[in-house]
Design a protein around this motif. Sequence first.
Motif, mmCIF file in Angstrom:
data_model
loop_
_atom_site.group_PDB
_atom_site.id
_atom_site.type_symbol
_atom_site.label_atom_id
_atom_site.label_comp_id
_atom_site.label_asym_id
_atom_site.label_seq_id
_atom_site.Cartn_x
_atom_site.Cartn_y
_atom_site.Cartn_z
ATOM 1 N N ARG A 133 -17.480 -55.651 62.502
ATOM 2 C CA ARG A 133 -18.943 -55.797 62.417
ATOM 3 C C ARG A 133 -19.536 -55.031 61.241
ATOM 4 O O ARG A 133 -20.686 -55.245 60.880
ATOM 5 N N GLU A 134 -18.754 -54.121 60.656
ATOM 6 C CA GLU A 134 -19.250 -53.336 59.519
ATOM 7 C C GLU A 134 -18.688 -53.824 58.187
ATOM 8 O O GLU A 134 -18.875 -53.170 57.155
ATOM 9 N N ALA A 135 -18.004 -54.957 58.197
ATOM 10 C CA ALA A 135 -17.359 -55.440 56.976
ATOM 11 C C ALA A 135 -18.361 -55.633 55.841
ATOM 12 O O ALA A 135 -18.141 -55.176 54.712
ATOM 13 N N ALA A 136 -19.484 -56.309 56.129
ATOM 14 C CA ALA A 136 -20.460 -56.571 55.068
ATOM 15 C C ALA A 136 -21.025 -55.278 54.497
ATOM 16 O O ALA A 136 -21.223 -55.160 53.281
ATOM 17 N N LEU A 172 -12.801 -47.651 68.004
ATOM 18 C CA LEU A 172 -13.389 -48.355 69.144
ATOM 19 C C LEU A 172 -13.729 -47.428 70.308
ATOM 20 O O LEU A 172 -14.589 -47.750 71.129
ATOM 21 N N ALA A 173 -13.033 -46.304 70.387
ATOM 22 C CA ALA A 173 -13.132 -45.442 71.566
ATOM 23 C C ALA A 173 -14.439 -44.641 71.584
ATOM 24 O O ALA A 173 -15.017 -44.343 70.538
ATOM 25 N N PRO A 174 -14.896 -44.277 72.783
ATOM 26 C CA PRO A 174 -16.055 -43.390 72.891
ATOM 27 C C PRO A 174 -15.756 -42.018 72.286
ATOM 28 O O PRO A 174 -14.592 -41.659 72.039
ATOM 29 N N LEU A 219 -12.363 -62.147 56.053
ATOM 30 C CA LEU A 219 -11.631 -61.596 57.199
ATOM 31 C C LEU A 219 -10.739 -62.624 57.874
ATOM 32 O O LEU A 219 -9.799 -62.252 58.588
ATOM 33 N N THR A 220 -11.034 -63.909 57.671
ATOM 34 C CA THR A 220 -10.208 -64.956 58.278
ATOM 35 C C THR A 220 -9.116 -65.447 57.327
ATOM 36 O O THR A 220 -8.319 -66.304 57.702
#
Length: 310
Positions: free
Chosen positions: A15-18, A59-61, A27-28
């Motif tokens: 989600r932070e790629a851009a 990803l983790a909290p 990404l694909t």
Amino acid sequence: MSETRPPPSWPFLRREAALLGVPVRALTGPRYRQVLPGVMVSALVPDTVAVRARAALLLAPEGAVVSHWTAARLWGGRVPDSEWVHVAFMRDVRFRVRGVRTHRHRHRLEVVRRHGVPVTSPGQTFCHLARFLGLVDLVALGDSLVRKHRLSTSDLVAYAEGWAGQCRGEALAAARLVREGVDSSPETALRLLMVLAGLPEPTVNVELRDADGHVRFRLDLGYEGPKVAVEYDGRWHDSPEQRAHDEARRAHLTDTEGWTFVLVTGDDLYVDPAALLDRLLSELRAAGVSVPSTLSDAWRAHFRVQRIAA
């Protein structure tokens, strides 16, 4: 390359790629691959434990620490394969991601940075895994951590003695069997098979020196008085040059210095350990090693007998 673009060795959130200067459509394509759901990395980056650990922490909290199997691998320890990246917390969390296994602990986690990520200390990693690994695999982990100089045998025993978490007894029993100088997990298994069966414990990594104190030869396991060496013959990974060297070394020590060699293969150790023990008992006795009249069955709780049908 833009300063905001992630370095090639760093995973990043899809989600932070851009924001990082990576076109979403890329990404694909073949330039990137997914490490964990929602985490990408350059396709040029090898799939390593460190890369997967970094991805899990993205990803983790907050408060996640790399632990258990994954921590062991980051420390250079030998453990059975695990399909997950393992992370631990000192609090209850709701965190479920495919490919990540979560552990929750009430005790304090000893956090050290390794390869740029927070990871449990070598001693705590060993004790955490006492709940999950059998004796042979746990000792193999300890042997490998000592081999990598992550801690000493005495440090490991002391840590296990002071362990207040689960499976203290298992951790301490394994720690007391850890030795310096062990080269591989099969060597650990061979030594433990002998010890658990009641055979006298051989010395690990016997060094034969010349008159000036220089090491001439090293033996996997040995009894220096009666000059008996027990060696794991892992020919499946040896080069022809290494095999020739080993054969020449054994021939020299047998013919000129009176050593007896007992060679053990993977089939001996992992397929029919009962037959191997019978052979070891006979050959060690014949070579002058003091052995018991009968062997203990204590080894059977830790080794599987997989006899091959005729």
